[in-house]
Design a protein around this motif. Sequence first.
Motif: not given
Lengths: 382, 244, 366, 296, 258
Positions: B174-179, B199-203
């Motif tokens: 999650k942290d990484i994708f927030r970045t 996870a990736v489709l969320e961002i």
Amino acid sequence: MKKFLAVLLIIGLIVTSGFAGGQSEEGTIKIGAIFAVTGGASFLGAPEAKTTEMVVEEINAAGGINGQQIELIIKDSAANPEKAISFAKQLIEEDQVVAIIGPSTSGETMQIKDLCESYKVPLVAAAAAEAIVDPVASYVFKTPQKDSYVAKWIFSTMQSMGIKRIGVVAANTGFGNAGKGQLEKYASDFGIEIVIAETYDKAATDLTALLTKLKAKNVEAVVNWSIVPAQSIVPKNMKQLGMEEPLFQSHGFGNIKYVEAAGEAAEGIIFPAGRLLVAEKLPEGHPQKEILVAYKTAYESNYGEDVSTFGGHAYDAIMLVIEAIKNADSLDRNDIRDALESISGFPGTGGVFSFSATDHNGLGMDSLEMLTVKNGQFDFLQ
Amino acid sequence: MLKIRNLEAGYDKLKILKGISLHVKSGEIVTIIGANGAGKTTLLNTITSIVKTTGGNIDFKGVDVTNVSPDLLVKKGCALVPEGRQLYPAMTVKENLILGAYTLYRRREHKKALENLENIYTMFPVLEERKTQLAGTLSGGEQQMVAIGRALMSGPDMLLMDEPSMGLAPLIVKDIFRTVEELRDKGKTILIVEQNAKAVLEIADRGYVMETGSLILEGSAEDLLDNNDVKRAYLGRDYKDFTD
Amino acid sequence: MKRFYPVYILFITIVLIQVLTLITGKGYMLTQLTMSAYYVLVAVGLCMVMGYAGQISLGQAGFFAIGGYTTAFLTTIDFTEKAGTGLFKLLDSMGLLITKDTLYGDTVIHLSPWISLIAAVLIAGITAYALGIPVLKLKGHYLAMATMGFGIIIYRIVLGSAIFGQADGIFNVPAFTIFPGLELSGDFTSRISNYYIAWILVIIAILLMVNLINSRVGRALRSLHGGEDASDAMGVDTTRYKVIIFVIGAIMAAVAGFFLTHYNGGIGPSEAGVGKSVRYLAIVAVGGMANIWGSLVMGLVLNFLSLRGVFGHFDDAVFGIILVMMMMFMPEGFIRISVLRDIRSLFIKLFSRKKMKETIQEPPHE
Amino acid sequence: MSAEQVLQYIFAGITVGSIYAFVAIGYNIIYNTTGIINFAQGEFVMLGGMISFTFSRFMPLFPAIIIAVLITAAIGGLIEIVFIRRMRKNSVLGMIVVTIGISILLREAALYIWDEQIRALSFFTGTEISSVSVFGARISPQVLWVLGVTLVIVGGLFFFFKFTLTGQAMRACSENSRAAKLCGIKTDSMVNFSFMLSAGIGALGGCVVSPLTQTHYAMGTDLAIKGFIVAILGGLGNPIAAVAAGLILGLLESFSISILPMAYKDVISIIILLIILVAKPSGLFGSKQVSSLKDF
Amino acid sequence: MSNADIIMRIEGIDKYFGGLHAVDSVTFTVKKGVIKSVIGPNGAGKTTMFNMIAGFETPCNGQVFFNDILITGKKPWQVAEQGVLRTFQNLKLSNHMSVMDNVLLGWHSLGSAGFLDGMFSSPASRREEKNAKDTVLPILEWLNIIDLKDSEVGNLSFGNQRAVELARALASDPSMLLLDEPAAGLNMHETADLAKRIEKIRDQGRTILLVEHDMSLVMDISDEIVVLNFGQKIAEGIPSDIQKNKEVIRIYLGGDGA
């Protein structure tokens, strides 16, 4: 396709060159030579090959022997005995040479000694080991002074200097081993004790550890017997270690290059050698002077490098063979052998040669002089 | 910003990419999702010319970059965060980062490199704390930060990321994708190849689904999240029994 | 059988060459052809180890030297003084002592070369086995260096030990009477018979090796080249196979050393040098690594020319150039199937004018 | 053995050991960037000595040495471009064969350029006969030069690899050449540079030791073998450990001479090599893990 | 189930690489005559586990039994002699050898001719060789590569190379096959063929342990599935159960594990 044609071409070239070799003109006197021009003993072979080429060229230019041109066939054995054997057979059978000069090293010479003896081909070796002429093989001769003379000269000089305990180092070459053997053989005759005798690798680059070992034995003098670059490493390392004991070297030191490489460390080295190195300093009228100076000037002007005693050994070998051919006035190998054996009072670079049925070296103790290095030059030991 | 047409590539006789076409617009996060072995990593390696293209072409910022050497692509402003992070394990964090700006230093833009370094330290304060530590001794999440940081050091406009979530715990993912989202907000364009679809489709803004060397689906992230074909691509075609 | 055609061709070629030298009056060339044969034997052994099984060895000259020096040492000690003792009486009664007159009028009694042949094979085999078990676990540079290290140790031992003649080597090695009337020696009178002794030895070795390559074991050996994992997974005891082929290569080198030493009547330390090992390597490389025939042809050609002094001062340089050029431009070697294919297509082009196929026929892709 | 003798043996060991270390450092630099053992490394030492000797006739010693180092480095770079680059994708076996071939060619070329005679540069300070006394043991000032230059090179390499961008880029190539490519580092140039660097260092070594050991066209092979033993002893890929290993081997050899005949000196070092290869291929100073975290 | 039905037991095997726990106390059994698949994301430890079973790596802890014989710690060739044959993900074929020779290499462990037999081409070894060829020809025929038997493997298409590898494994008449991603690089058509073949092999009474990424293939043919993640076994069961397993869905599709 191109690649294949190239391959075919190369193979074709190689094969034809292999089969085409050995063709030569008629009516020449063929003399074979086997020298270690490259490889580990090139210090010997290279000047030897140059010398013989030069001599033969001169003689041919002057009309040859008895009106016939000499054809010199030099083979580079790179100090490999198996090549020396192959070449000796080739020279004897294929090229039908009247005599062979060389090889450069004792090992090679010993390997072909019996061969020349059984096929009755005169061999005049430029290698030093005593075993080449002891036992005497009727067809085998050699030009360098006997190792035993060198050992005796060194010992008698030591005697006069009052030296009793010595250390011996030698290179792991045929020359070094033979020399070490002679030193060990005659030491007791002169009341000298060899405290330590060691062999080092011919390619050694630093000998301080070995010399430290000698120093620890409190030797009064060191003898180094070799033909390799270590001849100038030994004096340098001795000086580094603060060893002030006199250093004796063998006649292998007969190359001014080693003096130059050792620089100031070479000063005072004592060694017996033929008179070639001090040719100019010989008194007028010495039987060898004329020939020595002639050879030296010719070699140095031809090749632009300093003369060495090794080249001298080959010079003597080729000159002796030529003299024998002249004397025999025949190209029969047996006649040449007989003529060689009856040569007497023939001045060469190594001394005045007088062969006999029991002596195929033909040189006496007087063929050597004790020399030393003074101001970077060879000089007589006073 | 990035346009790929009919890309084909593979190793020796093994053909992995079978005619891939996709595009990424400036300022987008685009993701390519798919199961293991679908050819996602090969696609990124082909874009960066580590694997040679055998057909089709790649166009970056209007310039054809098919089979140009990797260092040129970096100079043009496209950097890759490789799969498995590929750090220099026996070099320090700082050294790892600095080498990311290698092309800047070569162009004597030391100041810009230093600025980038400062920015990265602000983005990942933990890296500044650990700058003298050997990269090989960091935790997985920190290593991923170094890898991202290193790619950012050259100041690229576009970032290619290869499975940034691999081997990381869900929280760290999650942290990484927030970045990644932050980076997009700063104006970077991002192409992520990922196995972790949810996870990736969320961002992401858009996504492609890859299966055995071809893209089988394209759509907005929301659509893909609900698409049953996505699940099929992961769990096999006999998913009929599979009811959510 | 088809795979033996090359052997027949080889035999016919050998006879043809001999006849050719006889007709052209160049019989003296047989000397170098005979010597080359023994070096070919070493190369063929190395080809098995390196080309087929993929294990580099830079110590082959060491094994050659073990063979040569063993026999040179054993057959040159003079047992005249001990001839009366029990053991030597026994040996004498078995015909294993030989009395010889030297050129200088002495009489010496020495061991029969049969004993030293057995000793040479045993020593080389055991050494290779003992060396191979730890060393063949290594790969690449490490294996190259370890085998080279072994070669250097042998070189140093023969160079440093008085019993091996140090730098002079051992000379006056007697002839080897294989059976009455057939003598292994470098004598000019027995040149033709020795030419055939050497080449028949090579043919026998090649026959055995061709058989081996095409057997169950040979397949396993060839599979080692690409990587040991697959062979291992198929049930091949890779360690054992590597060691045994290494031993076979070593024995071939030692036998070659034995024969050449008797043929030459001596051996010197140069036979044990690293340079020699590199030459064998060059021959196998230029012959195409996994190609016995390549090793044979190039071993013959290069050694023949080298022993005749054709390369002059450039002898070493020639081998250096060969190594570099081969690896760079023709890593598959000089003598290889595609060259034969080139020859064939040349003929097709010349005689049938049909369009020939340029490349290897590749099975269709899906 | 008296303390003075022990010290003398130590000096002898250090002298030889530094020479070995020069070669081993060269091996390591190339090994690090390419995974290749360059069997021609010993020839670079020979070239350094030969070229500097040739130039020292026309100019003072130090410019001659600089020229020799530069020329040898260029030769090293050229070898990489002409031979190594196109071979790199080939097998290890092929690489071994090619570098052996190159070493033969360089040696033969040297024979035809400089003939078979030995050459020696003059002593940097003092002469052949000057020597310094250290705690009763004697040492030639040139040995101090050798030691000094070794230390400077080690220090220089440390600085280079640690603090310069190029040095860091070279380390990056050796640790992960794929990632290095992705950072925009031209790995080919780095490999080329590593050949130049190791050739240059070899040549510098050849110049410094020339007054002591002299230079001869065939000196490379023996040095290459000893250098390799040292590189393995220290753990391949670790130039600093190579210096330590060089000194260890030098000391071992020198003390072995005090007990055993010198003729078997090489046998001892090769047996050490075999033991290390079989028992601990990662070298004396490397555990498997440390060698995976290569450090300079 | 009776013990006799179980051909392989894997008991708590562990493997560490440095600090990484690649395989973490995995235990499962394989029944005789079934197709069992091992699946999991990249880095889950599938290949490491395969290597441990086949003897290429030694587990740090735990044992593997094959037919109640302990095979951990044995060398790969000894494992193969027991009748456990593996294939490789990246095709470890001998490229310079012919198809026939490659397949005959698979037969190796059934033969007995040694070095001397080979060198002297003894009658026994020739007979054996002939029998071997007779054994492998039907396999080549079955896999449709009989026409290629004399071609060098390096020149074949990837699909055919896969077939050679399978033929090589079958040539040893194995009781158990370990297939490492046999469908990698194959097209749909070839994969479908492969599926049929694998089932056929099972029907001959051989046991198959399969590592594969192609889920369609795995779900189609497997009798049982083991799922690994981060080195741990997280699920085991029949394909339909696995597809429904929440944990499995989570690790494949991602998300928060909710």
